[in-house]
Design an enzyme around this catalytic site. Structure first.
Site, PDB file in Angstrom:
ATOM      1  N   GLU A 101     -13.616 -12.999   5.250  1.00  0.00           N
ATOM      2  CA  GLU A 101     -13.321 -13.365   3.882  1.00  0.00           C
ATOM      3  C   GLU A 101     -14.552 -14.960   3.765  1.00  0.00           C
ATOM      4  O   GLU A 101     -14.616 -15.970   4.745  1.00  0.00           O
ATOM      5  CB  GLU A 101     -11.868 -13.707   3.999  1.00  0.00           C
ATOM      6  CG  GLU A 101     -10.926 -12.908   3.261  1.00  0.00           C
ATOM      7  CD  GLU A 101     -11.693 -12.138   2.314  1.00  0.00           C
ATOM      8  OE1 GLU A 101     -11.735 -12.860   1.214  1.00  0.00           O
ATOM      9  OE2 GLU A 101     -10.551 -10.974   1.728  1.00  0.00           O
ATOM     10  N   HIS A 113     -17.004  -5.012   2.728  1.00  0.00           N
ATOM     11  CA  HIS A 113     -15.781  -4.422   1.791  1.00  0.00           C
ATOM     12  C   HIS A 113     -16.498  -3.308   1.159  1.00  0.00           C
ATOM     13  O   HIS A 113     -15.923  -1.822   0.622  1.00  0.00           O
ATOM     14  CB  HIS A 113     -15.175  -4.776   1.066  1.00  0.00           C
ATOM     15  CG  HIS A 113     -13.984  -4.599   0.282  1.00  0.00           C
ATOM     16  ND1 HIS A 113     -12.171  -6.133   0.163  1.00  0.00           N
ATOM     17  CD2 HIS A 113     -13.071  -3.483   1.278  1.00  0.00           C
ATOM     18  CE1 HIS A 113     -11.784  -4.793   0.280  1.00  0.00           C
ATOM     19  NE2 HIS A 113     -12.002  -3.620   0.715  1.00  0.00           N
ATOM     20  N   ASP A 169     -17.307  -6.017  -2.654  1.00  0.00           N
ATOM     21  CA  ASP A 169     -18.008  -7.235  -2.045  1.00  0.00           C
ATOM     22  C   ASP A 169     -18.303  -7.377  -0.356  1.00  0.00           C
ATOM     23  O   ASP A 169     -17.880  -5.701  -0.345  1.00  0.00           O
ATOM     24  CB  ASP A 169     -16.446  -8.337  -1.670  1.00  0.00           C
ATOM     25  CG  ASP A 169     -14.981  -7.874  -1.939  1.00  0.00           C
ATOM     26  OD1 ASP A 169     -14.705  -6.708  -0.927  1.00  0.00           O
ATOM     27  OD2 ASP A 169     -14.157  -7.836  -0.158  1.00  0.00           O
TER      28      ASP A 169
END
Length: 189
Positions: free
Chosen positions: A95, A145, A168
């Protein structure tokens, strides 16, 4: 022995990490790049700590990279984190702290992802990806993603419109720069 590419990694395990299912590292062949779509690392941590499942666990990536390039490990590589539908058993989730579409994720009028990723984030990401490729023998692929979750859902402002559930890491992610610096490839198809 650490590789020459190994970034400084701060271990910051989530409270429920021991309840996440274990997995053999030999099955990890994919890295999925995400962005937090939250304002900062503190908000991402708070979200990651939320218990959402009967197992006492929640949604989180394995690694978080803050805007200044700090790399935190919330979930060890040998545990299955919940970060992408249908791929968690074989994937590492990374992330990147970035606002994305925050706070109007599914509003049809707010689908632009305008915040650029910082140079420090991308340098840290490249170092982490090279380290993971060295440590995980089956690791071959990297995806966003948005590549893996293509579901469209009703827009929050107008249910007659559909928006992509996940965008994303988004259009500002420098795929060419990253792919040129790591031994991983986008999955076929």
């Amino acid at each position: 022995m650490p590789t020459p590419f190994a970034p400084a990694i701060v271990d910051a395990p989530l409270p429920y990490v021991a309840q996440l299912d274990p997995r053999p590292l030999a099955q990890v062949d994919l890295v999925v790049i995400h962005c937090t779509e939250l304002p900062d690392l503190a908000a991402a941590r708070e979200y990651g700590e939320r218990v959402l499942y009967d197992s006492g666990t929640g949604n989180s990536g394995h690694y978080y990279i803050d805007r200044d390039g700090t790399v935190l490990r919330y979930v060890p590589d040998d545990r299955i984190a919940h970060h992408v539908r249908g791929m968690n058993r074989r994937a590492i989730g990374i992330e990147l702290v970035n606002t994305g579409r925050f706070p109007h994720w599914l509003d049809s009028r707010h689908q632009a992802m305008d915040e650029p990723y910082t140079d420090a984030q991308i340098q840290a990401l490249v170092a982490l990806l090279n380290h993971l490729a060295d440590e995980l023998p089956a690791l071959r692929h990297i995806a966003g993603h948005e590549d893996l979750d293509r579901e469209q859902v009703p827009a929050s402002d107008d249910p007659s419109l559909l928006v992509q559930r996940k965008l994303d890491p988004g259009p500002r992610f420098p795929w060419e720069r990253v792919l040129a610096a790591v031994p991983l490839q986008r999955p076929p198809g």
